[in-house]
Scaffold this motif. Structure first.
Motif, PDB file in Angstrom:
ATOM      1  N   UNK A   1       6.660  -1.670  -8.574  1.00  0.00           N
ATOM      2  CA  UNK A   1       5.571  -1.881  -9.538  1.00  0.00           C
ATOM      3  C   UNK A   1       5.546  -3.357  -9.921  1.00  0.00           C
TER       4      UNK A   1
ATOM      5  N   UNK B   1       5.011  -6.950 -11.831  1.00  0.00           N
ATOM      6  CA  UNK B   1       5.387  -7.391 -13.167  1.00  0.00           C
ATOM      7  C   UNK B   1       4.202  -7.259 -14.119  1.00  0.00           C
TER       8      UNK B   1
ATOM      9  N   UNK C   1       1.851  -5.048 -14.016  1.00  0.00           N
ATOM     10  CA  UNK C   1       1.711  -3.654 -14.424  1.00  0.00           C
ATOM     11  C   UNK C   1       2.782  -3.282 -15.435  1.00  0.00           C
ATOM     12  N   UNK C   2       3.956  -3.904 -15.284  1.00  0.00           N
ATOM     13  CA  UNK C   2       5.054  -3.543 -16.169  1.00  0.00           C
ATOM     14  C   UNK C   2       4.892  -4.147 -17.558  1.00  0.00           C
ATOM     15  N   UNK C   3       4.154  -5.252 -17.645  1.00  0.00           N
ATOM     16  CA  UNK C   3       3.996  -5.904 -18.934  1.00  0.00           C
ATOM     17  C   UNK C   3       3.111  -5.061 -19.839  1.00  0.00           C
ATOM     18  N   UNK C   4       3.428  -5.053 -21.090  1.00  0.00           N
ATOM     19  CA  UNK C   4       2.629  -4.288 -22.041  1.00  0.00           C
ATOM     20  C   UNK C   4       1.964  -5.255 -23.002  1.00  0.00           C
ATOM     21  N   UNK C   5       1.056  -4.734 -23.781  1.00  0.00           N
ATOM     22  CA  UNK C   5       0.333  -5.574 -24.721  1.00  0.00           C
ATOM     23  C   UNK C   5       1.289  -6.121 -25.774  1.00  0.00           C
ATOM     24  N   UNK C   6       1.260  -7.438 -26.030  1.00  0.00           N
ATOM     25  CA  UNK C   6       2.113  -7.979 -27.082  1.00  0.00           C
ATOM     26  C   UNK C   6       1.684  -7.442 -28.452  1.00  0.00           C
ATOM     27  N   UNK C   7       2.636  -6.958 -29.186  1.00  0.00           N
ATOM     28  CA  UNK C   7       2.337  -6.400 -30.507  1.00  0.00           C
ATOM     29  C   UNK C   7       3.311  -6.997 -31.514  1.00  0.00           C
ATOM     30  N   UNK C   8       2.800  -7.602 -32.574  1.00  0.00           N
ATOM     31  CA  UNK C   8       3.731  -8.075 -33.601  1.00  0.00           C
ATOM     32  C   UNK C   8       4.477  -6.868 -34.170  1.00  0.00           C
ATOM     33  N   UNK C   9       5.766  -6.999 -34.285  1.00  0.00           N
ATOM     34  CA  UNK C   9       6.546  -5.852 -34.713  1.00  0.00           C
ATOM     35  C   UNK C   9       7.685  -6.364 -35.571  1.00  0.00           C
TER      36      UNK C   9
ATOM     37  N   UNK D   1      14.346  -2.262 -30.989  1.00  0.00           N
ATOM     38  CA  UNK D   1      14.821  -2.602 -29.652  1.00  0.00           C
ATOM     39  C   UNK D   1      15.858  -3.718 -29.768  1.00  0.00           C
TER      40      UNK D   1
ATOM     41  N   UNK E   1      16.847  -5.698 -27.746  1.00  0.00           N
ATOM     42  CA  UNK E   1      16.525  -6.884 -26.956  1.00  0.00           C
ATOM     43  C   UNK E   1      15.512  -7.788 -27.664  1.00  0.00           C
ATOM     44  N   UNK E   2      15.012  -7.356 -28.819  1.00  0.00           N
ATOM     45  CA  UNK E   2      13.982  -8.143 -29.507  1.00  0.00           C
ATOM     46  C   UNK E   2      14.598  -8.999 -30.604  1.00  0.00           C
TER      47      UNK E   2
ATOM     48  N   UNK F   1      22.970  -5.139 -19.245  1.00  0.00           N
ATOM     49  CA  UNK F   1      22.682  -6.140 -18.211  1.00  0.00           C
ATOM     50  C   UNK F   1      23.781  -6.211 -17.160  1.00  0.00           C
TER      51      UNK F   1
ATOM     52  N   UNK G   1       6.694  -9.030 -29.602  1.00  0.00           N
ATOM     53  CA  UNK G   1       7.391  -8.037 -28.791  1.00  0.00           C
ATOM     54  C   UNK G   1       6.409  -7.322 -27.873  1.00  0.00           C
TER      55      UNK G   1
ATOM     56  N   UNK H   1       9.419   5.278 -19.779  1.00  0.00           N
ATOM     57  CA  UNK H   1       8.990   5.751 -18.462  1.00  0.00           C
ATOM     58  C   UNK H   1       9.648   7.079 -18.113  1.00  0.00           C
TER      59      UNK H   1
ATOM     60  N   UNK I   1      20.595  -6.449 -14.843  1.00  0.00           N
ATOM     61  CA  UNK I   1      19.384  -7.255 -15.041  1.00  0.00           C
ATOM     62  C   UNK I   1      19.770  -8.619 -15.596  1.00  0.00           C
TER      63      UNK I   1
END
Lengths: 290, 386
Positions: free
Chosen positions: A1, A3, A5-13, A18, A20-21, A259, B112, B153, B286
């Motif tokens: 797939x 990159x 397609x894998x990216x999602x809409x940026x949303x302030x959060x 997560x 990783x954020x 990772x 994010x 997913x 990763x």
């Protein structure tokens, strides 16, 4: 797939569940510590739950566009409204962090990792043995012990630096030296004629410390070879492996075990460590390139 | 992820010509259908719109360092064993944007990228691939915290398996206890039968969801002869297993042989290219990369697959911990077959054989394990504490 397609809409959060954020933190103070080390004091930009950490834990600091680095906190532990890192400018990320000025914002994730087991040290003599920048992750442990001084036996700090110019927390070391309830010994690998202190590797300080080997806890942080020889010296003085703890360093991209970069045999240094009881890592420390 | 129904499942038989109904039912339920196609000389996973895109009339030949798609006579859709791609690419994507960072004066906005839930129906999973998904579930969802990208997913995924009717030369799932028979982890399992000029699929649901989908398909009760043919297909795959790997005591054996002389032999062959980690359906490592525009006002953080064979995988100030290819190969194999057990409670290897087939040097994980087992000269002296 792809990159894309894998990216999602940026949303302030601002919930940031997560791991990783990163959250934005502002530099409230930056000051040089030595010729290559500096101290960053950070405050959160967003209101959120209080930041609580234990001595020996680390954060992932994010310099946007450059990358992240795993860095131990050097400030006193607990629930804090300021986070302090003492960092050696060694790579791309840390060199970028050194250029930050008061008011600049960076990203921070954490705290991560297993802390120094300061509770286990209560009622026992303590040896804190640091090499180079390894003093930074040990500082919160010393800070905690000095805050709750009555809970611990004799507290010794043994510190080895490359040269007098590399000594971290020089002013604070003088303050600690002035106290009667903590013993501080410093040595350097090499020095000029103006150095009146000790010259030699940190292991030479062990005989100068006062401790009951059968009732001592040792926390060691420094290069692997330094930790290894320090443990050998402690063993020679009768301190068993089960009383010795070391803090490991490995490449980390996530801090939470996803990772794979920090693997050390079966251990993930990020989540199983970075602080390990010596006997847990001893077999691995003897293997080259593990 | 799905519960098995309490009652024993019932087999039903679907004609090949009705297979398109399955696709329609899946789409009506909001699924994107992912399945195997023959492309670029290999069986790979892609989005499918009809069963006519399945690799009809293709079979494969695999050996260490060798893969060939070849034409077979007949209409069989699943007369091949796994190719280089696996559902890992869809569930644990090779590249995903984690966040965007924008400088606004002294301020910094961290935006994010929240993973969006997907509904993927994987059609044509083999037993080893189900086992690999179960391994990744343990790695990425089994602890705290969990990986939000994988979770978004995985939670919506429907798993439709197809029994292997034959095994490839590099297959060793029987040794790893993961196949060839599909036993768990799936919603629905099909077995392709070509008997007496008929082209059939014997289907069996293994979850409530799978049962609901099956109930919507034109099907007949499976005959005793058809059931027997299903068992024969699985038995044929078991009997044809190309390779074996002795797993007994392997983690302990690997842990006490870090200085085994055989590591040097393999290091001399290994190109450290990372093909094995790229095709491995359980490798999860990763890295993160940061990209910025020229003014450095906007930057993007991307997570992408990494490999323990990458030169800078272990970089800390001063150098790489594992600079030799010997140490990198040793890390990969001892992790996959050894320390994975301690970390996640199972082997990291499912016996799919991809790493053997796709190694340009033809290094064979089953042979490596055998060599390390047979000659343990380094056994006593190697656990150095120096």
């Amino acid at each position: 797939m792809s990159e894309r397609a894998a990216a999602a809409a940026p949303t302030p959060n601002v919930t940031r569940t997560d791991p990783m954020q990163p959250a934005p933190w502002r530099v409230v103070r930056t000051e040089p510590e030595t010729h290559d080390a500096f101290k960053l004091t950070l405050a959160p930009v967003e209101a959120g739950p209080p930041f609580t950490f234990e001595a020996g834990q680390f954060n992932m600091l994010f310099a946007p566009g450059v990358g992240e680095a795993a860095l131990s906190m050097s400030g006193c532990s607990g629930t804090v409204d300021r986070v302090v890192h003492t960092i050696r400018a060694a790579g791309r990320v840390t060199k970028t962090l050194r250029t930050l000025k008061r008011g600049d914002v960076l990203g921070l994730r954490g705290p991560f990792g297993k802390p120094w087991p300061v509770g286990l040290a209560e009622g026992r003599d303590v040896l804190l043995v640091a090499g180079g920048i390894g003093l930074a992750p040990l500082r919160p442990a010393l800070c905690h012990m000095l805050e709750h001084r009555e809970r611990f036996g004799r507290v010794n700090l043994l510190y080895g630096a490359r040269s007098p110019q590399d000594i971290l927390f020089a002013k604070e070391i003088e303050t600690w030296r002035g106290r009667f309830d903590v013993s501080v010994e410093v040595t350097v690998d090499r020095a000029g004629a103006d150095w009146h202190g000790r010259v030699g590797v940190v292991t030479t300080l062990v005989p100068r410390a006062q401790f009951d080997p059968a009732n001592t806890v040792a926390f060691i942080c420094g290069p692997e070879i330094m930790m290894h020889f320090t443990q050998r010296e402690l063993e020679r003085h009768g301190v068993p492996d089960e009383s010795v703890w070391v803090s490991m360093e490995r490449n980390m991209k996530c801090g939470v075990g996803f990772c794979g970069h920090c693997q050390f045999g079966p251990l993930f240094v990020c989540k199983d460590g970075p602080v390990f009881r010596y006997d847990r890592v001893a077999p691995l420390l003897g293997i080259r390139e593990v | 992820m799905q519960q098995r129904p309490a009652a024993a499942t019932r087999q039903s038989t679907i004609e090949r010509k009705d297979l398109h109904r399955l696709f329609e039912v899946l789409r009506a339920r909001g699924y994107t259908v992912m399945g195997p196609v023959a492309r670029d000389g290999a069986i790979v996973w892609d989005e499918l719109s009809t069963p006519d895109e399945l690799p009809a009339g293709w079979t494969d030949e695999q050996e260490a360092g060798r893969y060939r798609l070849v034409r077979s006579d007949g209409p069989a859709l699943f007369d091949w064993t796994v190719g280089p791609a696996s559902p890992k690419a869809s569930l644990h994507p090779a590249a995903v944007t984690l966040l965007n960072a924008r400088r606004e004066g002294p301020a910094l906005r961290l935006l994010e990228c929240v993973p969006q839930p997907t509904r993927l129906a994987f059609f044509g999973l083999r037993a080893c691939e189900l086992a690999a998904i179960a391994v990744q579930d343990r790695v990425l969802l089994g602890g705290t915290p969990t990986d939000p990208v994988y979770r978004a997913r995985r939670e919506g995924a429907l798993l439709i398996a197809v029994q292997c009717g034959r095994a490839g030369r590099t297959c060793f799932c029987a040794s790893m206890g993961t196949g060839p028979e599909v036993r768990s982890g799936h919603d629905l399992v099909l077995t392709e039968l070509l008997e007496d000029g008929r082209h059939l699929f014997v289907a069996e649901a293994a979850s409530e969801r799978g049962g609901e989908i099956l109930a919507e398909l034109p099907a007949t009760d499976t005959t005793a002869a058809e059931s027997g043919a299903v068992q024969a297909a699985v038995a044929r795959a078991t009997a044809g297993m190309g390779r074996t790997l002795e797993t007994e005591g392997l983690p302990a054996l690997l842990a006490r042989n870090p200085e085994h002389p055989h590591w040097d032999v393999t290091a001399a062959r290994c190109l450290a290219c990372g093909n094995c980690t790229s095709v491995c359906p359980t490798c999860f490592c990763v890295t993160t990369e940061d990209f910025t525009d020229l003014a450095a006002g906007l930057s993007r953080r991307v997570r992408r697959w990494d490999s323990c064979f990458s030169v800078d995988f272990t970089y800390i100030h001063g150098g790489n911990v594992r600079s030799s290819s010997r140490s990198r190969y040793r890390q990969w194999l001892t992790h996959k077959l050894g320390s994975w057990h301690e970390q996640f409670g199972s082997s990291g290897c499912v016996g799919c054989g991809r790493c053997i087939t796709w190694c340009p040097a033809g290094i064979d994980i089953t042979e490596e394990a055998r060599a390390l087992r047979q000659d343990q000269r380094g056994k006593e002296g190697s656990r150095g504490n120096a």
